[in-house]
Design a protein around this motif. Sequence first.
Motif, PDB file in Angstrom:
ATOM      1  N   ASP A  28       0.823  -1.326   0.267  1.00 32.44           N
ATOM      2  CA  ASP A  28       0.019  -0.180   0.005  1.00 32.44           C
ATOM      3  C   ASP A  28       0.797   1.269   0.012  1.00 32.44           C
ATOM      4  O   ASP A  28       0.470   2.273  -0.606  1.00 32.44           O
ATOM      5  CB  ASP A  28      -0.980   0.152   1.266  1.00 32.44           C
ATOM      6  N   LEU A  29       1.803   1.360   0.737  1.00 30.10           N
ATOM      7  CA  LEU A  29       2.675   2.561   0.954  1.00 30.10           C
ATOM      8  C   LEU A  29       3.790   2.508   0.091  1.00 30.10           C
ATOM      9  O   LEU A  29       4.788   2.355   0.310  1.00 30.10           O
ATOM     10  CB  LEU A  29       3.110   2.721   2.529  1.00 30.10           C
ATOM     11  N   TRP A  30       3.562   2.749  -1.194  1.00 30.83           N
ATOM     12  CA  TRP A  30       4.535   2.793  -2.473  1.00 30.83           C
ATOM     13  C   TRP A  30       5.051   3.988  -2.837  1.00 30.83           C
ATOM     14  O   TRP A  30       5.724   4.176  -3.750  1.00 30.83           O
ATOM     15  CB  TRP A  30       4.107   1.592  -3.446  1.00 30.83           C
ATOM     16  N   GLY A  31       4.493   5.186  -2.343  1.00 29.92           N
ATOM     17  CA  GLY A  31       4.934   6.364  -2.839  1.00 29.92           C
ATOM     18  C   GLY A  31       6.341   6.633  -2.863  1.00 29.92           C
ATOM     19  O   GLY A  31       7.172   5.917  -2.145  1.00 29.92           O
ATOM     20  N   ASN A  32       6.978   7.396  -3.413  1.00 27.18           N
ATOM     21  CA  ASN A  32       8.100   7.848  -3.535  1.00 27.18           C
ATOM     22  C   ASN A  32       8.415   8.978  -2.448  1.00 27.18           C
ATOM     23  O   ASN A  32       7.635  10.105  -2.667  1.00 27.18           O
ATOM     24  CB  ASN A  32       8.585   8.764  -4.988  1.00 27.18           C
ATOM     25  N   PRO A  33       9.422   8.860  -1.468  1.00 23.27           N
ATOM     26  CA  PRO A  33       9.154   9.891  -0.348  1.00 23.27           C
ATOM     27  C   PRO A  33       9.765  10.957  -0.670  1.00 23.27           C
ATOM     28  O   PRO A  33       9.463  12.316  -0.048  1.00 23.27           O
ATOM     29  CB  PRO A  33      10.550   9.038   0.433  1.00 23.27           C
ATOM     30  N   SER A  34      10.172  11.246  -2.125  1.00 24.93           N
ATOM     31  CA  SER A  34      10.611  12.835  -2.451  1.00 24.93           C
ATOM     32  C   SER A  34       9.231  13.300  -3.099  1.00 24.93           C
ATOM     33  O   SER A  34       9.527  14.666  -3.280  1.00 24.93           O
ATOM     34  CB  SER A  34      11.581  12.647  -3.629  1.00 24.93           C
ATOM     35  N   SER A  35       8.218  12.793  -3.035  1.00 25.73           N
ATOM     36  CA  SER A  35       7.147  13.214  -3.778  1.00 25.73           C
ATOM     37  C   SER A  35       6.344  14.183  -2.880  1.00 25.73           C
ATOM     38  O   SER A  35       6.360  13.801  -1.650  1.00 25.73           O
ATOM     39  CB  SER A  35       6.163  12.313  -4.351  1.00 25.73           C
ATOM     40  N   MET A  36       5.798  15.357  -3.242  1.00 23.66           N
ATOM     41  CA  MET A  36       5.155  16.438  -2.362  1.00 23.66           C
ATOM     42  C   MET A  36       3.725  16.019  -1.871  1.00 23.66           C
ATOM     43  O   MET A  36       3.251  16.503  -1.105  1.00 23.66           O
ATOM     44  CB  MET A  36       4.879  17.773  -3.013  1.00 23.66           C
ATOM     45  N   HIS A  37       3.097  15.084  -2.877  1.00 22.74           N
ATOM     46  CA  HIS A  37       1.637  14.734  -2.795  1.00 22.74           C
ATOM     47  C   HIS A  37       1.570  13.422  -1.632  1.00 22.74           C
ATOM     48  O   HIS A  37       2.664  13.274  -0.836  1.00 22.74           O
ATOM     49  CB  HIS A  37       1.063  14.262  -3.826  1.00 22.74           C
ATOM     50  N   GLY A 225      23.254  12.132  -8.035  1.00 24.88           N
ATOM     51  CA  GLY A 225      22.047  12.141  -8.531  1.00 24.88           C
ATOM     52  C   GLY A 225      21.073  13.097  -8.033  1.00 24.88           C
ATOM     53  O   GLY A 225      21.352  14.357  -7.920  1.00 24.88           O
ATOM     54  N   GLY A 226      19.957  12.756  -7.333  1.00 29.05           N
ATOM     55  CA  GLY A 226      18.911  13.385  -7.081  1.00 29.05           C
ATOM     56  C   GLY A 226      19.648  13.930  -5.338  1.00 29.05           C
ATOM     57  O   GLY A 226      20.861  13.538  -5.044  1.00 29.05           O
ATOM     58  N   HIS A 227      18.580  14.575  -4.787  1.00 26.52           N
ATOM     59  CA  HIS A 227      19.079  15.383  -3.424  1.00 26.52           C
ATOM     60  C   HIS A 227      18.644  14.467  -2.191  1.00 26.52           C
ATOM     61  O   HIS A 227      18.689  14.940  -1.155  1.00 26.52           O
ATOM     62  CB  HIS A 227      18.325  16.711  -3.525  1.00 26.52           C
ATOM     63  N   GLN A 228      18.276  13.065  -2.639  1.00 26.49           N
ATOM     64  CA  GLN A 228      18.348  12.069  -1.350  1.00 26.49           C
ATOM     65  C   GLN A 228      19.252  12.033  -0.525  1.00 26.49           C
ATOM     66  O   GLN A 228      20.513  12.438  -0.607  1.00 26.49           O
ATOM     67  CB  GLN A 228      17.944  10.677  -1.952  1.00 26.49           C
ATOM     68  N   GLU A 229      18.973  11.644   0.879  1.00 22.18           N
ATOM     69  CA  GLU A 229      20.089  11.442   1.778  1.00 22.18           C
ATOM     70  C   GLU A 229      20.629  12.869   2.124  1.00 22.18           C
ATOM     71  O   GLU A 229      22.000  12.572   2.373  1.00 22.18           O
ATOM     72  CB  GLU A 229      20.869  10.475   1.848  1.00 22.18           C
ATOM     73  N   GLY A 230      20.036  13.903   2.107  1.00 21.44           N
ATOM     74  CA  GLY A 230      20.759  15.155   2.307  1.00 21.44           C
ATOM     75  C   GLY A 230      21.738  15.799   1.229  1.00 21.44           C
ATOM     76  O   GLY A 230      22.981  16.103   1.574  1.00 21.44           O
ATOM     77  N   GLY A 231      21.762  14.967  -0.079  1.00 23.73           N
ATOM     78  CA  GLY A 231      22.627  15.416  -1.102  1.00 23.73           C
ATOM     79  C   GLY A 231      24.108  14.310  -1.090  1.00 23.73           C
ATOM     80  O   GLY A 231      24.797  14.333  -1.728  1.00 23.73           O
ATOM     81  N   ARG A 232      23.885  13.304   0.028  1.00 26.04           N
ATOM     82  CA  ARG A 232      25.003  12.447   0.225  1.00 26.04           C
ATOM     83  C   ARG A 232      25.008  11.380  -0.489  1.00 26.04           C
ATOM     84  O   ARG A 232      26.025  10.702  -0.536  1.00 26.04           O
ATOM     85  CB  ARG A 232      25.389  12.370   1.868  1.00 26.04           C
ATOM     86  N   ARG A 233      23.592  10.821  -0.982  1.00 27.38           N
ATOM     87  CA  ARG A 233      23.870   9.708  -1.667  1.00 27.38           C
ATOM     88  C   ARG A 233      22.293   9.828  -2.523  1.00 27.38           C
ATOM     89  O   ARG A 233      21.189   9.565  -1.899  1.00 27.38           O
ATOM     90  CB  ARG A 233      23.741   8.430  -0.894  1.00 27.38           C
TER      91      ARG A 233
END
Length: 383
Positions: A28-37, A225-233
């Motif tokens: 059920d909880l498959w959203g992308n944690p970076s998404s605003m919605h 790549g993206g800004h995940q993990e505070g830009g560290r990974r």
Amino acid sequence: MKNVYLDNNATTMIAPEVIEAMLPFFKDLWGNPSSMHYFGGQTGKHISTAREKVAALIGAEPSEIVFTSCGTESNNMAIRGSVEATGSQTKVITSRVEHPAVLGPCQQLKNKGHALTEIGVNSSGQLNMADLRQELTGEPTMVSLMWANNETGVISPIDEIAALVKEFGGIMHTDAVQAVGKLRIDVKKTPVDLLSLSGHKLHAPKGIGALYVRKGTRLNPFLIGGHQEGGRRGGTENVPYIIGLGVACDLAAKNMDKEIKNVAKLRDKLENKLLATCPNTSVNGDRANRLPNTTNISFQFIEGEAILYHLSDIGIAASSGSACTSGALEPSHVIRAMGVPFTAAHGSIRFSLSRYNTTEEINYVIEKMPAIVKKLRAISPFV
Ligand code: PLP
């Protein structure tokens, strides 16, 4: 007797509580944690909770935890990332008994022109501290030394080592993959800058790890790549596995004192009985400073692999550090670094326990082992 799993330093069973906690994140909880919605928010908050749990197990701040894919990635990121961030002159110090996930990146840095020193150990597997002291000169240095050894369980005096490295202004990384979840760790008291851990060594799944990065530590990102993990990974987070790691860390924190006691009791029973009932056996490594779950025993004059096959036939899983090099079995680099004689090194077996082992299982191994040793000694060319 069902199968007896005594190879927990290789990997551990996933705790049922961990599996339960992960399941909703597949369904059920498959959203992308970076998404605003809404969908993103649903998973994002659970990642924050998992980060808090991982941090709590080692006394860190949640913002100091970077999720990775495994212990190997954490080690590579720490070693290569910190050396790259400090410059081409940075010297690298490690030891001869590290895991290949540390020795490999250190060797790569050497190939790129960095000075590399591998400190030796004594016959108990303890680091030669005088040699380390001599190598610390105040020039830019990155030191990577393990908290606990995967083959012998030997625990390093990491408080003393880290304090010494910091006194000389070095960067201190520790591969704590075998220590986290088995020992109390508090980075508020132990001045390491970087610490690697891996989920599958503490009853979370394979494919998730973390790197502790002390606030203010300079580290070049490994995955950009993206800004995940505070830009560290960069890279979209492995949400279910992160949740699993959080729950595994929480379980370890809550049950640690009890588990250390129970597991050490079973380990000691196994070790003492095998030493008493199988002649010409000896323990490899510092018995007083060891992980509670590990024993590495040399059964002299026999080949470790032969013991493993016989054990496997009757449902017992353990491991030997031997590696097949050009058709011949070579004792592990750890056992060789300790100077264990040839006839003992070849017959070294690691038994590593977990919270799921029982007295009945240990009794079964104790009952079966003497006959296996006797049989193999009778056909040994070394006796
Ligand atoms: N460091 C040590 C001490 C280990 O024992 C292991 C795994 O055996 C690793 C690093 C690598 O961890 P992973 O399997 O998560 O890549």
